[in-house]
Write a protein that holds these residues in place. Sequence first.
Motif, PDB file in Angstrom:
ATOM      1  N   THR A  14       0.831  -1.350  -0.146  1.00 22.07           N
ATOM      2  CA  THR A  14      -0.031  -0.008   0.050  1.00 22.07           C
ATOM      3  C   THR A  14       0.816   1.017   0.076  1.00 22.07           C
ATOM      4  O   THR A  14       1.874   1.028   0.485  1.00 22.07           O
ATOM      5  CB  THR A  14      -0.867   0.290   1.028  1.00 22.07           C
ATOM      6  N   ASP A  16       1.134   3.640   1.915  1.00 26.38           N
ATOM      7  CA  ASP A  16       2.094   4.053   3.339  1.00 26.38           C
ATOM      8  C   ASP A  16       3.249   3.140   3.384  1.00 26.38           C
ATOM      9  O   ASP A  16       4.149   3.473   4.270  1.00 26.38           O
ATOM     10  CB  ASP A  16       1.089   4.019   4.361  1.00 26.38           C
ATOM     11  N   GLN A  17       3.496   2.111   2.650  1.00 29.19           N
ATOM     12  CA  GLN A  17       4.607   1.342   2.746  1.00 29.19           C
ATOM     13  C   GLN A  17       5.644   1.788   1.572  1.00 29.19           C
ATOM     14  O   GLN A  17       6.570   1.067   1.696  1.00 29.19           O
ATOM     15  CB  GLN A  17       4.070  -0.150   2.591  1.00 29.19           C
TER      16      GLN A  17
END
Length: 222
Positions: A14, A16-17
């Motif tokens: 995702t 945020d990663q």
Amino acid sequence: MLVNADFSRRIVVTPDQYNWVASPQSGVERVMLDRIGEEQARATSIVRYAAGSHFPDHAHPRGEEIFVLSGTFSERDEHYQAGWYLRNPPGSIHRPSSAEGAVIFVKLRQMHPGDRHRVRIDTRDPAFWQHQGRREVCPLFSSNTEQVCLQRLSPGEALFEGQIDGAELLVLTGNLVVGKRSCDRGSWVRLPVGDCPEIIAGPQGATCYLKAGHLADWALEA
């Protein structure tokens, strides 16, 4: 270098990663989604070009597949805005750049050696889309070894039914729920051969890049 190199596992990345890593070329960064090898690698990446950045002429012995996510991506005097799909076949040479900056989804060294198809499709053009039941589909490429398309799902619609022969997807708009995990725009998912994924479009629906059929050989090697 090995990044998500076990093709028997389901992988979800995702936004945020994202881990942005500088490339050898100034102004160009990338998020390595999967990778086998060093600079000459079988690789799937999100690549970000700063305004005015470029690469010199270079070849792609096993081909290159690109989807432009934002900005304008250029190859010499050809310019592609967000929504363009490009395939540069094995042995092709190009000089990529971006005057204004761009973010692209890139797959390297993953084409069949005999593939000679150069593809340029503007997926913003409604003429490329077709209705298939509740959903809309934009076919991008099809061969005996891979099928690539965009799929536009209605809210609550399932992407698959039952077991699949491996697939890879990138969320372009909206949201997909993969199992119990929410995957917003920019999320990348790789599904192994034999997986039975429960993937449902969120309340606003979703559009995703979908590639299938290309993981069978890697599953045998894993």
